[in-house]
Design a protein around this motif. Sequence first.
Motif, short mmCIF file in Angstrom:
data_model
loop_
_atom_site.label_atom_id
_atom_site.label_comp_id
_atom_site.label_asym_id
_atom_site.label_seq_id
_atom_site.Cartn_x
_atom_site.Cartn_y
_atom_site.Cartn_z
N PRO A 1 68.19 87.62 53.01
CA PRO A 1 69.71 87.39 51.99
C PRO A 1 70.42 85.91 52.12
N VAL A 2 69.99 85.72 53.97
CA VAL A 2 70.37 84.65 54.83
C VAL A 2 68.99 83.22 54.45
N GLY A 3 68.18 83.49 54.69
CA GLY A 3 66.86 82.63 54.23
C GLY A 3 67.49 82.33 52.67
N PHE A 4 67.27 82.87 52.20
CA PHE A 4 67.75 82.96 50.81
C PHE A 4 68.71 81.46 50.13
N PHE A 5 69.88 81.89 51.17
CA PHE A 5 71.25 81.19 50.29
C PHE A 5 71.23 79.86 51.75
N ALA A 6 70.01 79.78 52.63
CA ALA A 6 69.71 78.78 53.72
C ALA A 6 69.45 77.07 52.49
N SER A 7 68.76 77.69 51.57
CA SER A 7 68.73 75.98 51.04
C SER A 7 70.03 75.68 49.99
N PHE A 8 70.87 76.47 50.24
CA PHE A 8 71.84 75.39 49.27
C PHE A 8 72.94 75.09 50.28
N ALA A 9 72.85 74.80 51.27
CA ALA A 9 74.54 74.28 52.53
C ALA A 9 74.33 73.51 51.90
#
Length: 444
Positions: free
Chosen positions: A356-364
């Motif tokens: 999940p952290v890797g997935f969310f990183a693109s939306f920061a």
Amino acid sequence: MTTTSLATAEIEALMHKHPKGFDLSLERIRRLLTALGEPQHALPPVIHVAGTNGKGSVTAFSQAILEADGRAAHVHTSPHLVNWHERYRLGRPGQRGALVDDAMLADAVRRAAAANAGQPITVFEILTAVTFLLFSEQPADVAIVEVGLGGRFDATNVIDRPAASVITSISLDHQSYLGDRVELIAAEKGGIIKRGVPVIVGQQGEEVALEVLTSMADRVGAPLITYGQDFFAFAEHGRLVYQDDTGLLDLPMPRLSGRHQLTNAATAIAALRHAGFSPSDAAIEAGMASVEWPGRMQQIATGPLWRAAVPGAEIWLDGGHNPGAGAAIAETLADMEDRVQRPLFLIVGMINTKDPVGFFASFAGMARHVFTVPVNSSDAGIDPDDLADAAIEAGLDAEPCDSVEEAIQLVSTNWQSEPTPRFLICGSLYLVGEVLAQSGLAPA
């Protein structure tokens, strides 16, 4: 089709008998197929598609182009979104293929289960045997078969002489099964490469993946056709330009949203050409306009979730669930922002095999707020509190919610200014299926 259909009842009975999950091996599926009379050897020419991201889209583009060219195409995909029948689309001459009839699917499941005779096996292996039964018994010009997981030991890899092997973008996913480094995952995906069979490799985000696939193809004498070397695609003046050693094609932009779909479309065109189908330019152009792939940057404009949103809001749906998919989705959303700027709210549910952290990183820096929700159709869903913590770790503002509808209502209640919001519901194909079912948009 509903959950009380004949086929669904047969498959649910199998799920009670056999363990969930994957047990990667070809021994059990080969034993079962032998008992069924080796239907995998009676298929029409096969295009075998593996990869981490994009394999479903390449499959959809291939189907659309072939059908526009007048060919009947069987299509196997997995997982399904709403109904099991989505995994089996049977080709029809001169028109779009149709999802398998319920009675036909139920019969094939019963025959495969009976041939297995209660021996240890996974449900996916039985359902793969069903694919070969259905596709060998119904006439068609081609079968497009998508890999379920990995490649080397995936149950579909009993296809020993496809017309072409296709490997789309490779990134980290299913690490517990395939390895925790891209080169290890590439070696598993590359397991579908067969001696002397052309292998078409889509755009790779990491050079090491292409290096592994190149080495594997060289070892077995498989002609290697790679994106960026042997074929290309780019946008120009609102059109898609495809180029290979035969020249240029000037095409309409694909119906599927996102820059990554340009490379997926190009990979499909290259695959069809090297598999020997040589679709006409007119068919390729028509395929760009007719392609369908539900749950991938699909806009929702009907049903209770749409009605719960503030008037004028956009609701988008995408089943992307790994870091590579997150980057592609974020790029698509950034392109939308160039056209119409709206505050972005993510509504995310994920299962516990993902990063999940890797997935969310693109939306920061892009998402205004994240709402995390349960995935009710899977017992492997990440608790929304834990998922919210992962989003916060990636630099996003986040909070848990009980449902997608609650998240939309929270924004709609509190959002009074212009422009109206843009919602993206994402993170799991299970969640996508729940939303499509709730919206009355089950794939047909």
